[in-house]
Every structure is written in C-alpha cells, then in structure tokens.
Motif scaffolding. Structure first.
Motif, PDB file in Angstrom:
ATOM      1  N   ILE A  76       0.839  -1.203   0.000  1.00 39.35           N
ATOM      2  CA  ILE A  76       0.000   0.000   0.000  1.00 39.35           C
ATOM      3  C   ILE A  76       0.871   1.249   0.000  1.00 39.35           C
ATOM      4  CG2 ILE A  76      -1.593   1.368   1.410  1.00 39.35           C
ATOM      5  CD1 ILE A  76      -2.932  -1.212   2.257  1.00 39.35           C
ATOM      6  N   PHE A 133      -8.873  -1.246   0.683  1.00 37.09           N
ATOM      7  CA  PHE A 133      -7.603  -1.043  -0.004  1.00 37.09           C
ATOM      8  C   PHE A 133      -7.642   0.213  -0.867  1.00 37.09           C
ATOM      9  CE2 PHE A 133      -4.453  -1.667  -3.310  1.00 37.09           C
ATOM     10  CZ  PHE A 133      -3.384  -2.225  -2.630  1.00 37.09           C
ATOM     11  N   VAL A 137      -5.412   3.731  -0.232  1.00 35.23           N
ATOM     12  CA  VAL A 137      -4.428   4.158  -1.241  1.00 35.23           C
ATOM     13  C   VAL A 137      -4.750   5.560  -1.741  1.00 35.23           C
ATOM     14  CG1 VAL A 137      -3.560   3.717  -3.568  1.00 35.23           C
ATOM     15  CG2 VAL A 137      -3.805   1.828  -1.961  1.00 35.23           C
TER      16      VAL A 137
END
Length: 274
Positions: A76, A133, A137
């Motif tokens: 990440i 996720f 990000v």
C-alpha cells in the motif's frame, strides 16, 4: 578516501534496507493463506520456540500474521507513495512553468491541504472512497504530495534561471519539450529520494487509520487491524499480541527512512559528510 568510504557505507545501508523490505514483502505474500488459519488447540500461547511471536485468541501464528500485515502495508505504501510522488512532480512543475495564475492556484491548493489536520483529511478521503484497499491508497496518495510538490516547484524555479534553459528558450524550444528534455532529468534524483522518503509516512498513516477503523477491513491481517484487536487483550497479560507487530512496524518505517537517506547521500556526494 573519506568520501569514498562514506558512499560505500551509504550503498551498503541502502542495499541492506531494500533487501530486508523485499524479503518481508515476498514472505508476507506467500504466507497470506496461512495467516488466516485458526487452531484453538494452540490459542493464547506466549512466545516460545514453536511460535516466536506467540499465538492469538484464535490460535493464529502471530509471526506469520505480522509478516503478512507488513507485506500488505509495504505494498500500500509503495503504490500510494508512487501515485502521490508523480502527482507532486506534475503539480510542482506546472506551478513553476505555466505562469503566475496557475502557480497561484497550485500554491493555494498546497497551503489548503497542508492547513487541514493530516489524519482528519486522510480519514475523510478514505471514508469517501469506501475505505478498504482503494480508500486507503487514494487517501494516502492525495494527502502526501504537498511537501514534495513544493520542493519540485522550487527546483524548477531555479532551473528556469540556468543559462542552458534560457538558451533553449531563445532557440524556440516548446515548453513541454523543454520540461521533458532538460528539467525532468535534473529533477529525477530528488524525485526518487522524495518518493522513498514518502514510504514511511504512507505506511504509518495506513496503519493509523486502519487502527481507528477507517482503513482496511478487520478480516485482513493488516498491522493496524492486529494492533487494534490486541488492545482488548493487553489487560489480560497478552502483551505479545501488540509488542511484536508494533516493533516490526517501527523497524519497517526506520528502514525505509534509512534507505531514503542513504540514496540521498549516494545521489548527492556532498551529502555523504552530513
């Protein structure tokens, strides 16, 4: 000789840090499925020879879960820092080359982003993009570009006064070609160092918002999830659930910082003695 020794030492530190981080990332990827395996016959075991980081309340191996969590955090961090650095390079270059109006708008945007509490803005962006996720990000990428953008803008401002840049302008070279051919190669070393130094901030902030419940989902073995879950068991004496993941997270952040500083010294010989 002193300068040569300094550069060799910086190269060794950089190589060792990158090697360790690569091994952690690869090991975590390979252990992804194993980190989810539960076994109640081995639950709440303290650190020992069989399980060096102990096990949790579901009998999961904390060493494997920590490796997997760090691997996820590193991936990440790499993705978010990469996007954020490119964003900073583009905006910093545009601010210095596209005229006063564009410069004023981008400078105002930088000041606006830097004026908002960092973690609050990160949580709001992550939540707006659905957390997980993708949300983490995007949130990290959109909140970490400002400092590097300022550096890039300042560098381009200095480059514009260089004689070879002025000569290229006199010869009629277009703005885009001038930036791509003469400025980007000069900016790339600082861009690369800024990119690497951005990783530790990205990793820490990913772990922070995940710990607070605004990042990765609880079913993923992320470091923030592990630390958040372990808090309720500290009063029961299960200190290992938080200690070892926290220490490895700090070690990962320090290694990224070492890698960035070592690379800076390698690219800037004068910095070896600093």
């Amino acid at each position: 000789m002193k300068r040569l020794n300094g550069r060799i030492w910086a190269a060794v530190l950089f190589g060792a840090a990158i090697l360790f981080l690569t091994l952690v990332t690869a090991a975590g990827q390979m252990c992804m499925e194993e980190s989810l395996v539960t076994d109640f016959s081995r639950k709440n075991m303290a650190p020992g020879i069989s399980y060096i980081f102990g096990t949790d309340w579901l009998g999961r191996d904390m060493f494997i879960r920590t490796l997997t969590g760090l691997s996820l955090s590193i991936r990440i961090g790499l993705l978010a820092a990469g996007v954020s650095s490119v964003f900073a390079l583009l905006l910093g270059t545009m601010a210095a080359t596209m005229g006063r109006t564009v410069d004023s708008v981008i400078t105002w945007l930088i000041d606006l982003v830097m004026g908002i509490p960092h973690i609050l803005l990160l949580i709001l962006i992550s939540y707006a993009f659905g957390k997980g996720f993708k949300g983490v990000v995007v949130g990290v990428a959109l909140t970490h570009w400002t400092s590097l953008a300022r550096v890039m803008r300042g560098e381009v401002m200095q480059l514009k006064e260089a004689l070879y840049i002025k000569a290229a302008q006199k010869l009629g070279m277009g703005r885009f070609k001038l930036v791509w051919k003469h400025m980007i190669p000069h900016l790339f070393p600082q861009f690369l160092v800024g990119l690497i130094l951005m990783f530790p901030h990205a990793i820490l902030h990913e772990a922070s918002i995940t710990f607070l419940g605004f990042g990765l989902p609880p079913e993923q073995p992320a470091v923030g999830v592990i630390l958040s879950e372990s808090m309720k068991y500290l009063a029961m004496g299960r200190w290992w659930l938080a200690l070892f993941p926290g220490l490895l997270l700090v070690l990962t952040v320090v290694l990224f910082d070492v890698a960035g500083e070592s690379l800076r010294k390698l690219l800037d010989p004068a910095g070896v003695h600093k």
